[in-house]
Design a protein around this motif. Structure first.
Motif, PDB file in Angstrom:
ATOM      1  N   TYR A 186       0.840  -1.040   0.097  1.00  0.00           N
ATOM      2  CA  TYR A 186       0.093   0.002   0.033  1.00  0.00           C
ATOM      3  C   TYR A 186       1.056   1.404  -0.008  1.00  0.00           C
ATOM      4  CZ  TYR A 186      -4.693  -2.438   1.066  1.00  0.00           C
ATOM      5  OH  TYR A 186      -5.599  -3.039   1.091  1.00  0.00           O
ATOM      6  N   LEU A 187       0.235   2.153  -1.025  1.00  0.00           N
ATOM      7  CA  LEU A 187       1.161   3.427  -0.665  1.00  0.00           C
ATOM      8  C   LEU A 187       0.264   4.222   0.082  1.00  0.00           C
ATOM      9  CD1 LEU A 187       3.050   5.906  -1.478  1.00  0.00           C
ATOM     10  CD2 LEU A 187       1.741   6.211  -3.422  1.00  0.00           C
ATOM     11  N   ILE A 188       0.758   4.876   1.196  1.00  0.00           N
ATOM     12  CA  ILE A 188       0.000   5.749   2.180  1.00  0.00           C
ATOM     13  C   ILE A 188       0.575   7.255   2.234  1.00  0.00           C
ATOM     14  CG2 ILE A 188      -0.695   6.058   4.402  1.00  0.00           C
ATOM     15  CD1 ILE A 188      -0.359   3.024   4.739  1.00  0.00           C
ATOM     16  N   LEU A 237       4.147  -1.476   3.441  1.00  0.00           N
ATOM     17  CA  LEU A 237       3.688  -0.016   3.383  1.00  0.00           C
ATOM     18  C   LEU A 237       4.850   0.859   2.913  1.00  0.00           C
ATOM     19  CD1 LEU A 237       1.966   0.425   6.809  1.00  0.00           C
ATOM     20  CD2 LEU A 237       0.904  -0.646   4.730  1.00  0.00           C
ATOM     21  N   VAL A 238       4.488   1.795   1.921  1.00  0.00           N
ATOM     22  CA  VAL A 238       5.031   2.985   1.647  1.00  0.00           C
ATOM     23  C   VAL A 238       4.435   4.263   2.107  1.00  0.00           C
ATOM     24  CG1 VAL A 238       6.313   4.242  -0.164  1.00  0.00           C
ATOM     25  CG2 VAL A 238       6.019   1.682  -0.581  1.00  0.00           C
ATOM     26  N   LEU A 239       5.154   4.711   2.953  1.00  0.00           N
ATOM     27  CA  LEU A 239       4.604   5.886   3.597  1.00  0.00           C
ATOM     28  C   LEU A 239       5.262   7.271   2.866  1.00  0.00           C
ATOM     29  CD1 LEU A 239       5.294   5.144   7.585  1.00  0.00           C
ATOM     30  CD2 LEU A 239       3.350   4.732   6.082  1.00  0.00           C
ATOM     31  N   ALA A 240       4.617   8.209   2.512  1.00  0.00           N
ATOM     32  CA  ALA A 240       4.965   9.354   1.882  1.00  0.00           C
ATOM     33  C   ALA A 240       4.447  10.624   2.129  1.00  0.00           C
ATOM     34  CB  ALA A 240       4.640   9.037   0.090  1.00  0.00           C
ATOM     35  N   LYS A 241       5.198  11.589   2.055  1.00  0.00           N
ATOM     36  CA  LYS A 241       4.805  13.066   2.309  1.00  0.00           C
ATOM     37  C   LYS A 241       5.481  13.984   1.137  1.00  0.00           C
ATOM     38  CE  LYS A 241       7.050  12.980   6.598  1.00  0.00           C
ATOM     39  NZ  LYS A 241       7.403  13.576   7.721  1.00  0.00           N
ATOM     40  N   GLN A 295       4.075   9.216  -9.392  1.00  0.00           N
ATOM     41  CA  GLN A 295       5.693   8.759  -9.374  1.00  0.00           C
ATOM     42  C   GLN A 295       5.919   7.474  -8.635  1.00  0.00           C
ATOM     43  OE1 GLN A 295       9.281  11.192  -9.680  1.00  0.00           O
ATOM     44  NE2 GLN A 295       7.864  12.938 -10.219  1.00  0.00           N
ATOM     45  N   LEU A 296       5.352   7.639  -7.391  1.00  0.00           N
ATOM     46  CA  LEU A 296       5.381   6.426  -6.347  1.00  0.00           C
ATOM     47  C   LEU A 296       4.656   5.308  -6.782  1.00  0.00           C
ATOM     48  CD1 LEU A 296       5.772   8.587  -3.090  1.00  0.00           C
ATOM     49  CD2 LEU A 296       7.712   7.636  -4.196  1.00  0.00           C
ATOM     50  N   MET A 297       3.359   5.510  -7.172  1.00  0.00           N
ATOM     51  CA  MET A 297       2.665   4.319  -7.679  1.00  0.00           C
ATOM     52  C   MET A 297       3.226   3.705  -8.714  1.00  0.00           C
ATOM     53  SD  MET A 297      -1.149   6.198  -7.316  1.00  0.00           S
ATOM     54  CE  MET A 297      -1.853   4.596  -7.984  1.00  0.00           C
ATOM     55  N   ASN A 298       3.913   4.295  -9.565  1.00  0.00           N
ATOM     56  CA  ASN A 298       4.456   3.883 -10.699  1.00  0.00           C
ATOM     57  C   ASN A 298       5.897   2.907 -10.221  1.00  0.00           C
ATOM     58  OD1 ASN A 298       2.739   4.693 -12.678  1.00  0.00           O
ATOM     59  ND2 ASN A 298       3.905   6.341 -13.144  1.00  0.00           N
ATOM     60  N   ALA A 299       6.713   3.625  -9.287  1.00  0.00           N
ATOM     61  CA  ALA A 299       8.004   3.044  -8.771  1.00  0.00           C
ATOM     62  C   ALA A 299       7.706   1.829  -7.868  1.00  0.00           C
ATOM     63  CB  ALA A 299       8.785   4.311  -7.903  1.00  0.00           C
ATOM     64  N   TYR A 300       6.470   1.877  -7.417  1.00  0.00           N
ATOM     65  CA  TYR A 300       6.595   0.463  -6.353  1.00  0.00           C
ATOM     66  C   TYR A 300       5.111  -0.544  -7.013  1.00  0.00           C
ATOM     67  CZ  TYR A 300       9.412   2.544  -2.872  1.00  0.00           C
ATOM     68  OH  TYR A 300      10.470   3.208  -2.359  1.00  0.00           O
ATOM     69  N   GLY A 301       4.713  -0.250  -8.153  1.00  0.00           N
ATOM     70  CA  GLY A 301       3.577  -0.946  -8.829  1.00  0.00           C
ATOM     71  C   GLY A 301       2.662  -0.884  -8.053  1.00  0.00           C
ATOM     72  N   VAL A 302       2.375   0.159  -7.424  1.00  0.00           N
ATOM     73  CA  VAL A 302       0.931   0.089  -6.806  1.00  0.00           C
ATOM     74  C   VAL A 302      -0.363   0.657  -7.345  1.00  0.00           C
ATOM     75  CG1 VAL A 302      -0.230   1.351  -4.657  1.00  0.00           C
ATOM     76  CG2 VAL A 302       2.207   0.759  -4.737  1.00  0.00           C
ATOM     77  N   ASP A 303      -1.399  -0.081  -7.526  1.00  0.00           N
ATOM     78  CA  ASP A 303      -2.607   0.501  -8.306  1.00  0.00           C
ATOM     79  C   ASP A 303      -3.467   1.287  -7.398  1.00  0.00           C
ATOM     80  OD1 ASP A 303      -2.110  -1.223 -10.365  1.00  0.00           O
ATOM     81  OD2 ASP A 303      -3.034  -2.893  -9.436  1.00  0.00           O
TER      82      ASP A 303
END
Length: 188
Positions: A5-7, A59-63, A77-85
């Motif tokens: 999950y990207l949070i 989890l990828v935590l992002a600010k 960019q982070l969704m693409n980098a981590y393959g998160v839909d």
């Protein structure tokens, strides 16, 4: 392979914006990071990021560090980098139309004039992702909305803000653990 999950907590970078109402997303991300023992942050994709594991979920935590109005670029960019839909994206943000101290969770919807959400909608070409909405209420009297969201909550408003950010963190764990229906039942 574990789910990821990207949070993304929304806010504005810089000391002058720290702990303002508009930075509810940053403050909530920091609470999640503290609970999960995150010690290392790095800059990538236009955001400060940290990796954590919650139960068996990555989890990828992002600010995002691009300012609120352009949060969509770093999120994409982070969704693409981590393959998160988009169905594994959780965005935490302040919400004027929710009472201070409360949290609401939903999937999809509009941006309600929130420029951070508008930017994400535009960059992702979808409105379908999870939102953890931190209630900050409306400005008092005729106070300008921008002045209100960029100001520090004081006294009881500060207590409400901190409670809402803490509940927002709990809502994120619930989404990962139990999904939307149970989380809405418990938090909405």
């Amino acid at each position: 392979m574990a789910e990821t999950y990207l949070i993304a907590g929304l806010g504005n970078p810089g000391d002058e914006y720290a702990h303002t109402r508009h930075n509810a997303g940053f403050d909530t991300i920091d609470l999640i990071a503290d609970r999960l023992g995150v010690r290392y942050w790095k800059t990538e994709g236009g955001a400060l990021t940290a990796k954590a594991v919650y139960r068996d979920t990555d989890l990828v935590l992002a600010k995002p560090q691009s300012f609120m109005n352009t949060s969509g670029g770093p999120v994409k960019q982070l969704m693409n980098a981590y393959g998160v839909d988009a169905d594994h994206l959780i965005v935490i943000h302040d919400e004027l139309d929710i009472d201070p101290g409360t949290v609401r969770v939903k999937f999809g919807g509009g941006h309600a004039g929130h420029n951070g959400l508008r930017s994400i909608c535009d960059k992702l070409n979808t409105r379908d992702w999870f939102r953890v909405r931190i209630g900050i209420g409306r400005p008092p009297g005729r106070m300008n909305v921008a002045d209100y969201v960029l100001s520090l909550p004081r006294k009881e408003a500060k207590d409400d803000f901190e409670v809402a950010c803490s509940r927002g963190a709990e809502a994120v764990y619930s989404l990962v653990d139990h999904g939307l229906a149970k989380t809405q039942q418990d938090f909405n």
